[in-house]
Scaffold this motif. Structure first.
Motif, short mmCIF file in Angstrom:
data_model
loop_
_atom_site.label_atom_id
_atom_site.label_comp_id
_atom_site.label_asym_id
_atom_site.label_seq_id
_atom_site.Cartn_x
_atom_site.Cartn_y
_atom_site.Cartn_z
N HIS A 18 -5.58 -1.14 -9.15
CA HIS A 18 -4.81 -1.95 -10.28
C HIS A 18 -3.56 -1.00 -9.71
O HIS A 18 -2.81 -1.69 -10.64
N TRP A 19 -3.01 0.01 -8.91
CA TRP A 19 -1.57 0.32 -9.01
C TRP A 19 -1.27 -0.32 -7.80
O TRP A 19 -0.23 0.13 -7.28
N ASN A 20 -1.80 -1.39 -7.75
CA ASN A 20 -0.64 -2.30 -6.57
C ASN A 20 -0.48 -3.53 -7.61
O ASN A 20 -1.57 -4.12 -7.76
N LEU A 21 0.68 -3.69 -8.30
CA LEU A 21 0.78 -4.93 -8.46
C LEU A 21 0.74 -6.34 -8.33
O LEU A 21 0.23 -7.14 -9.14
N ALA A 22 0.31 -6.54 -7.11
CA ALA A 22 0.11 -7.79 -6.26
C ALA A 22 -1.26 -8.18 -6.92
O ALA A 22 -1.80 -8.96 -6.86
N ARG A 82 -3.21 -6.35 -8.91
CA ARG A 82 -3.53 -6.39 -10.16
C ARG A 82 -4.69 -6.94 -11.26
O ARG A 82 -5.19 -7.47 -10.96
N ASP A 142 -1.57 7.01 -11.82
CA ASP A 142 -1.40 6.54 -11.37
C ASP A 142 -0.47 7.45 -10.12
O ASP A 142 0.96 8.39 -10.33
N GLN A 171 1.73 7.08 -7.46
CA GLN A 171 3.20 6.98 -7.80
C GLN A 171 4.11 7.50 -8.80
O GLN A 171 5.09 8.25 -8.25
#
Length: 387
Positions: free
Chosen positions: A279-283, A285, A379, A381
């Motif tokens: 989920h934390w990888n925008l690509a 998600r 998250d 990050q």
């Protein structure tokens, strides 16, 4: 033959065994009931002086005493080869011996089950033929001393006539060689014996043994349930009468999101939130666990493979036990936060491994297509930015 020597006699084919006689023991005037186990089946056993002139008459009297009609139609010499696949199976037996359990097990195996059918409707049911709108199913008919119009000799005669007419009908008889065990079962369940509503259960058991004697003698299969638990009997029935459909539980592998609650019907739940969250990888998600990029992300987590292998090994260890216990349904749930990525991927992998092991799991992704919710997990990050 004593006094004559060896003589040749034509074989009569298979003959049901109804009684055992001990020719070495001294007969008592009023003997207590005795039993002798032969091939795992408990038979009444009586002492008999073989050289007395009255010995044949005593044998005949004993057969009558134990409910064996001497003119009962014999089993046809060319009976169908296997009881296991017969399209019509009549199930009878002593009260408390497990007939209801056996019928439920047969129903789970795909039989159409009719219990306690009035004998007047027996022929009508067979004449009705299969329902052409549905696939043909084997028929199991439960008949016992409670059946309206019960007459063991008449039932045996009718079954013999049906075989002569070409109907592949077989008789399964459930026995319990131990009267003490039957009495204990009635005591534990607090049920009254149907033939002894106002008397001790032992009286009803004795009366029913006599009443059902012809059926037991004529039965194709006699199962002694003295040492069986209900699960043991279900397994025995499944092993014998399963025609190939399999009797493993209906197995469901379910992925879900903890954010939407635990599935209510889950038997086993595994938490996948220890894995790296795509989920934390925008690509990644908007994708799901069925997409290759998400799969690669999860596989790259060093914790994935050891945990996955142990989950599969655990399931392969547990499933045979569930089969033995006769569990009909088993749902294995695997959850992550939203139910879109990790749980979906792991559920697919588990299902593939179980399929390779011979099971037939159904896969359901409960929350895969739901609207993406904000993750509850922190998250990574954000943690770095605030450190």
């Amino acid at each position: 033959m004593r006094g004559v020597g060896l003589v040749t006699r034509r074989a009569t084919g298979d003959v049901p065994v109804a009684l055992a006689f001990d020719l070495t023991a001294v007969p008592e005037r009023l003997p207590e009931p005795q039993a002798r186990a032969i091939g795992g089946v408990a038979l009444p056993c009586l002492a008999l002086a073989p050289f007395e002139a009255s010995a044949p008459l005593k044998v005949e009297a004993a057969l009558t005493r134990w409910g064996v009609a001497l003119d009962t139609p014999p089993v046809p010499a060319e009976a169908p080869p296997s009881v296991d696949s017969a399209p019509v199976l009549v199930v009878s037996g002593l009260s408390g011996a497990g007939k209801s359990t056996a019928l439920h097990a047969l129903e789970d195996l795909g039989f159409e089950v009719v219990d306690n059918l009035p004998l007047a409707l027996f022929d009508r049911l067979l004449e009705a033929g299969p329902d052409t709108k549905t696939p043909p199913r084997r028929l199991a008919l439960g008949i016992d001393s409670r059946t309206r119009g019960f007459d063991a000799d008449a039932i045996v005669a009718r079954l013999a006539a049906l075989r002569e007419e070409g109907v592949d009908v077989r008789l399964l008889f459930l026995d319990c060689g131990s009267d003490d065990e039957l009495t204990r079962r009635f005591s534990e369940t607090r049920r009254r014996h149907p033939l002894a509503l106002d008397r001790p259960a032992a009286d009803g058991i004795a009366a029913e043994r006599t009443l059902l004697g012809p059926l037991r003698r004529w039965a194709d299969v006699v199962v002694d349930t003295s040492d069986f638990r209900a699960a043991d009997l279900r397994q025995h029935i499944a092993d014998r009468f399963d025609a190939g459909a399999g009797h493993a539980p209906t197995l469901t592998i379910l992925s879900f999101g903890f954010a939407r609650g635990l599935p209510r019907d889950a038997d086993l739940v595994f938490d996948m939130r220890f894995l790296s969250n795509p989920h934390w990888n925008l690509a990644l998600r908007p994708l799901t666990g069925e997409d290759a990029a998400v799969a690669d992300h999860i596989r790259a987590d060093p914790a994935f493979q050891p945990a996955f292998d142990r989950i599969v090994d655990l399931l392969l260890t547990l499933l045979p036990g569930y089969v033995r216990e006769g569990k009909a349904y088993l749902t294995v749930a695997l959850g992550c936060t939203g139910g879109r990525h990790r749980s979906v991927f792991v559920a697919r992998g588990v299902a593939e491994r179980l399929t390779a092991a011979g099971y037939a799991p159904h896969v359901i992704h409960r929350d895969k297509t739901d609207v993406i919710l904000p993750a509850v997990e922190t998250d990574p990050q954000l943690e770095l930015a605030t450190a």
